[in-house]
Design a protein around this motif. Structure first.
Motif, PDB file in Angstrom:
ATOM      1  N   TYR A  77       0.817  -1.221   0.000  1.00 51.10           N
ATOM      2  CA  TYR A  77       0.000   0.000   0.000  1.00 51.10           C
ATOM      3  C   TYR A  77       0.846   1.264   0.000  1.00 51.10           C
ATOM      4  O   TYR A  77       0.663   2.153  -0.839  1.00 51.10           O
ATOM      5  CB  TYR A  77      -0.914  -0.013   1.225  1.00 51.10           C
ATOM      6  CG  TYR A  77      -1.730   1.250   1.396  1.00 51.10           C
ATOM      7  CD1 TYR A  77      -2.951   1.399   0.745  1.00 51.10           C
ATOM      8  CD2 TYR A  77      -1.293   2.296   2.204  1.00 51.10           C
ATOM      9  CE1 TYR A  77      -3.704   2.555   0.887  1.00 51.10           C
ATOM     10  CE2 TYR A  77      -2.028   3.455   2.352  1.00 51.10           C
ATOM     11  CZ  TYR A  77      -3.237   3.574   1.697  1.00 51.10           C
ATOM     12  OH  TYR A  77      -3.963   4.723   1.835  1.00 51.10           O
ATOM     13  N   THR A  81       1.093   3.968  -3.238  1.00 46.05           N
ATOM     14  CA  THR A  81       0.568   5.331  -3.084  1.00 46.05           C
ATOM     15  C   THR A  81       1.682   6.365  -3.137  1.00 46.05           C
ATOM     16  O   THR A  81       1.511   7.438  -3.725  1.00 46.05           O
ATOM     17  CB  THR A  81      -0.216   5.479  -1.764  1.00 46.05           C
ATOM     18  OG1 THR A  81       0.602   5.053  -0.654  1.00 46.05           O
ATOM     19  CG2 THR A  81      -1.492   4.645  -1.787  1.00 46.05           C
ATOM     20  N   ARG A  85       1.714   9.240  -6.136  1.00 47.45           N
ATOM     21  CA  ARG A  85       1.666  10.648  -5.743  1.00 47.45           C
ATOM     22  C   ARG A  85       2.934  11.398  -6.140  1.00 47.45           C
ATOM     23  O   ARG A  85       2.881  12.577  -6.488  1.00 47.45           O
ATOM     24  CB  ARG A  85       1.397  10.741  -4.240  1.00 47.45           C
ATOM     25  CG  ARG A  85      -0.043  10.356  -3.896  1.00 47.45           C
ATOM     26  CD  ARG A  85      -0.263  10.132  -2.427  1.00 47.45           C
ATOM     27  NE  ARG A  85      -1.644   9.732  -2.166  1.00 47.45           N
ATOM     28  CZ  ARG A  85      -2.064   9.166  -1.054  1.00 47.45           C
ATOM     29  NH1 ARG A  85      -1.201   8.942  -0.068  1.00 47.45           N
ATOM     30  NH2 ARG A  85      -3.333   8.829  -0.900  1.00 47.45           N
ATOM     31  N   ASP A 117      -7.536  10.825  -4.728  1.00 46.49           N
ATOM     32  CA  ASP A 117      -6.641  10.214  -3.749  1.00 46.49           C
ATOM     33  C   ASP A 117      -7.284   9.015  -3.068  1.00 46.49           C
ATOM     34  O   ASP A 117      -6.605   8.034  -2.744  1.00 46.49           O
ATOM     35  CB  ASP A 117      -6.218  11.250  -2.704  1.00 46.49           C
ATOM     36  CG  ASP A 117      -5.333  12.341  -3.298  1.00 46.49           C
ATOM     37  OD1 ASP A 117      -4.822  12.144  -4.416  1.00 46.49           O
ATOM     38  OD2 ASP A 117      -5.162  13.394  -2.640  1.00 46.49           O
ATOM     39  N   ALA A 121      -5.835   5.215  -3.098  1.00 45.55           N
ATOM     40  CA  ALA A 121      -5.657   4.473  -1.850  1.00 45.55           C
ATOM     41  C   ALA A 121      -6.405   3.149  -1.881  1.00 45.55           C
ATOM     42  O   ALA A 121      -5.888   2.110  -1.439  1.00 45.55           O
ATOM     43  CB  ALA A 121      -6.135   5.325  -0.669  1.00 45.55           C
TER      44      ALA A 121
END
Length: 210
Positions: A77, A81, A85, A117, A121
């Protein structure tokens, strides 16, 4: 402005040629291909891979990074992410072959940013959850084989690992079995079993070496 296709090709996943063909069939015009072979998305984050690391130096503002799915960046995870980003902050557009999803930094609206976002996620969390479930299922399959002996493997699954992963990804996005059936060629009944009992399905593949 270039379109760069990144692939992480594991020994049990799609071949590089298959992933490129799938992207081109979806309408992408690829300028360059960057690929890592035999790399685990769980054990190796993008910046630790020899080819994945090149993306951080190669991609520039306005470039497009094409992925079969976000799990090609990793199965952790935080790693996924962070990578997504980072590229968005650099002005890179990220697009996926599956479901043709787009992630970029073009919007300044805080609500739209929050939705973007949240989706990133969710997809990153799904990738990690699938990896963890597969590991547990593999361990269960090995334990079961030892308990029952090599002769007990049950019915051979009608799908391989790459089709299974694709089906789980599409089902995880809320697509119904009928829609996923058209994408994978699997029957609705098979997809319902995969949806309801993913660990058992993965264990069956492990027993048959798929």
């Amino acid at each position: 402005m270039r379109t760069i296709f990144y692939a992480r090709v594991s020994t049990r996943d799609q071949t590089l040629d298959h992933q490129i063909t799938q992207a081109e069939a979806a309408g992408f015009t690829i300028d360059e291909v960057v690929a890592d072979h035999g790399i685990s998305g769980v054990k190796h984050k993008l910046s630790d891979r020899s080819e994945g690391r090149r993306l951080f130096d190669k991609l520039r503002s306005g470039d497009t990074l094409v992925l079969r799915w976000l799990d090609r960046l990793g199965r952790n995870y935080d790693d996924v992410t962070d990578a997504v980003r980072h590229f968005i902050r650099q002005g890179v557009i990220i697009r996926t072959v599956i479901n043709d999803m787009t992630f970029d930094g073009s919007t300044s609206d805080p609500v739209q940013q929050a939705v973007r976002d949240a989706m990133i996620a969710f997809l990153a969390a799904t990738a990690q959850a699938q990896a963890e479930a597969s590991k547990i299922a593999q361990q269960a399959g090995i334990a079961l084989a030892k308990t029952k002996g090599d002769r007990f493997r049950g019915r051979k699954p009608s799908y391989d690992r790459k089709t299974f992963d694709l089906a789980v990804s599409l089902l995880g996005l809320g697509n119904g079995p009928s829609i996923v059936s058209r994408e994978t060629g699997l029957s609705r009944q098979t997809l319902i079993r995969i949806r309801d009992e993913p660990d058992a399905a993965s264990a069956a593949m492990e027993r048959w070496g798929l």
